[in-house]
Design an enzyme around this catalytic site. Structure first.
Site, short mmCIF file in Angstrom:
data_model
loop_
_atom_site.label_atom_id
_atom_site.label_comp_id
_atom_site.label_asym_id
_atom_site.label_seq_id
_atom_site.Cartn_x
_atom_site.Cartn_y
_atom_site.Cartn_z
N HIS A 149 27.60 -4.17 -1.15
CA HIS A 149 27.31 -3.12 -0.18
C HIS A 149 28.39 -3.11 0.88
O HIS A 149 28.85 -4.17 1.31
CB HIS A 149 25.93 -3.35 0.45
CG HIS A 149 24.84 -3.38 -0.58
ND1 HIS A 149 24.28 -2.24 -1.10
CD2 HIS A 149 24.26 -4.42 -1.22
CE1 HIS A 149 23.38 -2.58 -2.00
NE2 HIS A 149 23.34 -3.90 -2.09
N THR A 186 30.34 -18.50 -5.38
CA THR A 186 30.98 -17.46 -4.59
C THR A 186 32.41 -17.16 -5.03
O THR A 186 32.99 -16.17 -4.59
CB THR A 186 31.01 -17.85 -3.10
OG1 THR A 186 31.78 -19.05 -2.96
CG2 THR A 186 29.60 -18.05 -2.55
#
Length: 186
Positions: free
Chosen positions: A113, A162
């Site tokens: 996002h 990550t």
């Protein structure tokens, strides 16, 4: 002009509330509900997986419950195994190599996002995830968008991946870090 679906697949900003995408997610959820229904036979599950997944439904083992956004962007190599309660958010491609084991409650995310709050109200984008062959993803691990996990890598339970993980390593933690090379069979 590109459709919202094509923008999504290309990793560009797109509107997730586009009618075509909403319908595609609803269809995938209905197929997941069939897999997750009590009494779903192995033969019926295989037939549903063949309709749901982009590829690999013919040899994958998925222990329900299983959840995904679209299914069509999930590509599985031969004999991939998913334990209970896995979630794959596949707005972009998720490719998992042959013989990879995915522990219970593993989550694989491709959507992202925007940081800008106004843009975030109507737009999102994604980055693909790739997991190599013969990998083992420990229970409760979370794999973030854009990550590549190498062949034969082991991801410890509860890890948050990550960044990329190379071949033949044990990686654990939050954030997930390589602990050592894998040289022994145990």
């Amino acid at each position: 002009m590109k459709s919202e679906r094509q923008k999504m697949l290309d990793g560009e900003l797109y509107n997730a509330l586009d009618a075509e995408l909403v319908a595609a997610r609803a269809a995938a959820r209905a197929l997941c509900a069939r897999i997750n229904a009590p009494g779903c036979s192995e033969a019926e599950q295989r037939a549903v997986l063949m309709r749901l997944l982009g590829s690999g439904g013919d040899s994958a083992t998925i222990t329900p419950p299983f959840f995904c956004d679209y299914g069509s962007q999930i590509e599985l190599g031969e004999n991939v195994f998913f334990n209970f309660n896995c979630v794959l958010l596949d707005v972009c491609r998720i490719r998992i190599g042959a013989r990879t084991l995915v522990g219970p409650a593993v989550q694989i995310y491709t959507p992202l996002h925007p940081m800008d709050a106004v843009l975030r109200r109507t737009q999102e984008y994604g980055k693909p995830v790739e997991i190599g062959c013969d990998a083992w993803i420990g229970g409760g691990a979370i794999i973030l968008p854009g990550v590549r996990i190498g062949d034969r890598a082991v991801i410890g339970a509860g890890s948050v991946v990550t960044r990329d993980v190379p071949d033949d390593v044990l990686a654990v933690g939050n954030p997930c870090k390589v602990i050592r090379r894998l040289t022994s069979p145990f």
